[in-house]
Design an enzyme around this catalytic site. Structure first.
Site, PDB file in Angstrom:
ATOM      1  N   CYS A 160       0.843  -1.040   0.253  1.00  0.00           N
ATOM      2  CA  CYS A 160       0.040  -0.069  -0.074  1.00  0.00           C
ATOM      3  C   CYS A 160       0.560   1.354   0.021  1.00  0.00           C
ATOM      4  O   CYS A 160       0.814   2.483  -0.867  1.00  0.00           O
ATOM      5  CB  CYS A 160      -0.947   0.093   1.066  1.00  0.00           C
ATOM      6  SG  CYS A 160      -1.566  -1.345   1.765  1.00  0.00           S
ATOM      7  N   HIS A 193      -2.687   6.741   4.184  1.00  0.00           N
ATOM      8  CA  HIS A 193      -1.840   5.961   4.509  1.00  0.00           C
ATOM      9  C   HIS A 193      -0.150   6.508   3.764  1.00  0.00           C
ATOM     10  O   HIS A 193       0.412   5.500   3.609  1.00  0.00           O
ATOM     11  CB  HIS A 193      -1.907   4.414   3.360  1.00  0.00           C
ATOM     12  CG  HIS A 193      -1.535   3.701   4.086  1.00  0.00           C
ATOM     13  ND1 HIS A 193      -1.407   2.133   3.777  1.00  0.00           N
ATOM     14  CD2 HIS A 193      -0.890   3.331   5.621  1.00  0.00           C
ATOM     15  CE1 HIS A 193      -0.782   1.037   4.433  1.00  0.00           C
ATOM     16  NE2 HIS A 193      -0.667   2.001   6.039  1.00  0.00           N
TER      17      HIS A 193
END
Length: 551
Positions: free
Chosen positions: A73, A129
């Site tokens: 990610c 993120h």
């Protein structure tokens, strides 16, 4: 790295420049799926999961064949934001944990900041993120005008909380304001509603850049720091709808992916209602391969490839992707050129009228190729990653790929074959042709379109190239010929020593340029108990806010 015929470039560049000057800047909508595998979309031959709206985008635009993201990610999102390999940023390692003080230096160019300079309004809906220790490292600090969603790696679909280092806290924000009234709402529905609001309220005189970063199909509610479970919005994953799928968890996964696909159709319809669809570039891709097993396993499928999320084998980094624009001269085609997630920054910046040629990005501007179906820019190399902490790296050069060791010291969970899916029902062509996306793009059910879709899908369905017996181990170097062996079943490093040495030398050059990883332990001061149960920018004195008041 990129081969260009100068005479052709000049001719085509004139055409692109005149188009940029003559017309309004295109709107840009980027839709990012989380942990969705190669074999989890209909256009790659999957008969288990319906993705009619995603399939329709490619049918009216372009399907990518050799599209690569990063292995997980945070590295993928850093590459998307900056157009640079994660090794330039120190972001090549494991994803950021909640409460970890890690951020991207503001010295780096970012796509939203650059687009803002061209007059764009930028919005991020969903996952960030990339760091949140301070508000100076949240989305608005990197060029977004607004952010609605969560700051860390994932949240539960209904409660919107996440666990880290033994601490459980909520992570749901509108800009810097914690949202306390969203518990019980399904996150995919929240993403859809917010995205439609952004489109509906966007001023016509300004170009729009909207990034829709889905939670789907990551696992949701945390049952531990390295595990999670899937959550569905209804019982539609039951035997009646998905009974043909033997694995109950994969039935839930199928429902989550299909609900995301429905969301995409709703967004395309909203663009059409706004009257801006014809001047909008729409991009869809997954941030990495599916974690069929291992950490946060979701039963996604990367069939027939080897490896899963966190691996540098094809299953971990080669992902589904499509792009749509009304400007494409030839639509409904397969793009065979290598394309990396870093390429979106210069490609979309160019589409918006910018010039990224002197920015020193790792991404290649492939906009001309996409528009004119040309081979003007040929990307022949991709650095997959160099992780000096975990001790593995990978590089693609032309048809060859060199892997130097593997994630988890060869743990078969991450590096072997998983997620084999049998063909057990017919592909629903009608759903694609009658989808909201296909209808919004002005197409109806025609025999020619049906024939084109089936022909393209046949070409994109990867045959099972897995070996009957898997004996391959890569404790050191492995070289693969991806053209002849896309399933990476045979190490040919000893057969082609000069090719192996060439790729090894290229990896060493990148390694010499690598910035050390910035990974850090969780800061105990980030404990959400200090902010009414919310993860928050704990490094700021005014980091905890409720109803516009500092706590």
């Amino acid at each position: 790295m990129y081969l260009i015929k100068v005479s052709q470039f000049c001719l085509v560049l004139v055409g692109v420049a005149s188009w940029c000057n003559a017309e309004k800047k295109p709107n840009i909508v980027m839709i990012v799926a989380d942990d969705v595998g190669w074999n989890d979309v209909g256009f790659h031959g999957s008969n288990q999961i319906n993705t009619p709206n995603i399939d329709a985008l490619g049918l009216n635009g372009i399907y990518f064949d050799r599209y690569y993201a990063q292995q997980s990610c945070t590295p993928s999102r850093s590459a998307l934001l900056t157009g640079r390999y994660p090794i330039r940023l120190g972001y090549q390692g494991l994803p950021i944990n909640p409460g970890e003080n890690r951020s991207i230096s503001h010295d780096f160019w970012t796509l939203p900041k650059a687009l803002k300079g061209l007059g764009y309004m930028n919005h991020l809906v969903g996952k960030w993120h990339l760091g949140s220790a301070s508000k100076n490292f949240t989305p608005q600090a990197y060029g977004y005008d607004s952010h609605y969603g969560y700051l860390d790696g994932f949240v539960s679909y209904f409660d919107h909380d996440i666990q880290s280092d033994g601490h459980l806290g909520k992570d749901m924000y509108s800009d810097h304001q914690p949202l306390t009234n969203t518990t019980g709402e399904y996150f995919t529905d929240m993403v859809t509603r917010r995205s439609i609001e952004v489109i509906k309220n966007h001023p016509q005189e300004k170009p729009l850049h909207l990034v829709i970063s889905h939670l789907a199909a990551h696992t949701g509610k945390s049952t531990g720091d390295m595990d999670g479970v899937l959550e569905v919005a209804s019982d539609e994953y039951n035997d009646k709808k998905y009974g043909y799928i033997p694995d109950k968890i994969r039935r839930m996964y199928a429902e989550i992916v299909e609900r995301m696909d429905t969301s995409i159709g709703d967004v395309v319809e909203a663009l059409d209602r706004k009257g801006i669809l014809d001047n909008t570039i729409i991009v869809f891709f997954s941030d990495n391969g599916a974690p069929t097993n291992g950490f946060f396993k979701n039963r996604g499928s990367n069939f027939p490839f080897r490896g899963i999320k966190l691996s540098l084998f094809e299953g971990g980094v080669r992902v589904p992707a499509v792009v749509y624009s009304s400007k494409f001269k030839n639509k409904g085609r397969i793009y065979k050129n290598l394309f990396h997630i870093t390429d979106w920054a210069p490609t979309l910046y160019s589409a918006a009228g910018g010039d990224a040629s002197k920015l020193g990005l790792d991404g290649a501007n492939q906009w001309t190729n996409l528009v004119y179906d040309s081979k003007l820019v040929k990307r022949d190399e991709i650095l997959l990653n160099i992780d000096e902490v975990e001790g593995y790296s990978g590089l693609i050069k032309g048809r060859y790929k060199l892997i130097n060791s593997t994630f988890g010291d060869g743990d078969e969970t991450f590096n072997n074959y998983t997620g084999e899916v049998s063909v057990n029902r017919p592909y629903n062509v009608r759903k694609v042709l009658m989808s909201k996306t296909n209808r919004a793009l002005g197409n109806c059910k025609t025999l020619n379109q049906e024939k084109l879709l089936l022909a393209l899908r046949k070409k994109m369905t990867m045959p099972n190239c897995r070996p009957n017996v898997d004996t391959l181990k890569c404790p050191g170097e492995c070289l693969f010929d991806l053209k002849e062996d896309p399933c990476e079943s045979k190490d040919i490093s000893k057969k082609l020593p000069r090719v192996t040495e060439n790729l090894r030398n290229r990896l060493q050059i990148f390694n010499d340029e690598r910035k050390p990883q910035l990974n850090r332990p969780v800061d105990p001061n980030s404990n959400p108990q200090h902010c009414n149960g919310f993860w928050y920018p704990w490094m700021d004195e005014d980091g905890c806010w409720f109803d516009s008041h500092q706590i």
